[in-house]
Design a protein around this motif. Structure first.
Motif, short mmCIF file in Angstrom:
data_model
loop_
_atom_site.label_atom_id
_atom_site.label_comp_id
_atom_site.label_asym_id
_atom_site.label_seq_id
_atom_site.Cartn_x
_atom_site.Cartn_y
_atom_site.Cartn_z
N ALA A 148 7.04 8.17 -5.64
CA ALA A 148 7.62 6.88 -5.65
C ALA A 148 8.87 6.95 -4.92
O ALA A 148 9.95 7.79 -5.21
N VAL A 199 1.25 6.65 -6.73
CA VAL A 199 0.01 7.28 -7.20
C VAL A 199 0.23 8.68 -7.08
O VAL A 199 -0.11 9.67 -7.97
N VAL A 200 0.73 9.17 -5.95
CA VAL A 200 0.91 10.54 -5.73
C VAL A 200 2.13 11.27 -6.26
O VAL A 200 1.97 12.45 -6.34
N GLY A 242 0.96 -1.16 -0.03
CA GLY A 242 0.09 -0.06 -0.09
C GLY A 242 0.84 1.16 -0.06
O GLY A 242 0.38 2.32 -0.62
N VAL A 243 2.02 1.22 0.83
CA VAL A 243 2.81 2.53 0.76
C VAL A 243 3.32 2.58 -0.61
O VAL A 243 3.28 3.97 -1.03
N HIS A 244 3.99 1.66 -1.05
CA HIS A 244 4.54 1.88 -2.41
C HIS A 244 3.43 2.22 -3.44
O HIS A 244 3.85 3.26 -4.23
N LEU A 245 2.28 1.80 -3.44
CA LEU A 245 1.24 2.12 -4.46
C LEU A 245 0.90 3.61 -4.00
O LEU A 245 0.84 4.30 -5.14
N VAL A 246 0.60 3.69 -3.14
CA VAL A 246 0.19 5.25 -2.71
C VAL A 246 1.29 6.29 -3.08
O VAL A 246 0.92 7.43 -3.68
N LEU A 247 2.29 5.94 -2.47
CA LEU A 247 3.41 6.83 -3.00
C LEU A 247 3.71 7.09 -4.55
O LEU A 247 4.05 8.23 -5.11
#
Length: 161
Positions: A120, A116-117, A109-114
């Motif tokens: 990365a 998307v925002v 989740g952290v890697h995906l959210v970073l």
């Protein structure tokens, strides 16, 4: 005849239970201190929890992680052998599996959210920070899970306080 059989069975059953209880009572319960997995051992798990980001930051570190994984296995089967009972109980518990799956979900989740925002983790510093955060969180959650499990074992009378 049936009354004698019932009487024999009813009087024999408590005697058998008392014998079983006496044998179980003769064997002392392990203490919390004897069962507790030391915090330094959680360091192995913490490094392995941060392995993804460690490898992203330092790709040449994979041999060290393999050696650390083998050392973890060796220590688990030798020095920590007496505490494997607690480890098995912990893995059977829903709480530990939730922690493990939660950590995995958090990692993804952290890697995906970073990503998307647009932030990365691509630098060595970012991956090192994520590895340290995952390691610290792993140690904290494993210590909490162990404490909770030991309290439950004490309450159930399976471990002496």
């Amino acid at each position: 005849m049936s009354t004698a059989t019932i009487t024999t069975r009813t009087t024999a059953a408590p005697a058998a239970e008392a014998g079983a209880g006496a044998e179980a009572g003769a064997q002392p319960l392990p203490t919390v201190a004897a069962m507790r997995i030391p915090a330094w051992f959680f360091g192995f798990e913490a490094v392995l929890a941060g392995a993804f980001d460690i490898l992203r930051a330092f790709p040449a570190a994979w041999p060290a992680l393999v050696v650390l994984g083998l050392a973890n296995l060796a220590v688990s089967l030798t020095v920590m052998r007496s505490r494997l009972r607690l480890a098995k109980l912990l893995w059977r518990g829903k709480g530990t599996r939730k922690v493990a799956l939660g950590l995995l979900g958090l990692r993804i989740g952290v890697h995906l959210v970073l990503g998307v925002v647009g932030l990365a983790a691509t630098s060595v510093i970012a991956h090192t920070a994520l590895a340290l955060a995952m390691s610290a969180l792993t140690i904290a959650l494993l210590a909490w899970t162990q404490r909770t499990a030991l309290r439950a074992l004490v309450a159930a009378g399976r471990v002496a306080a």
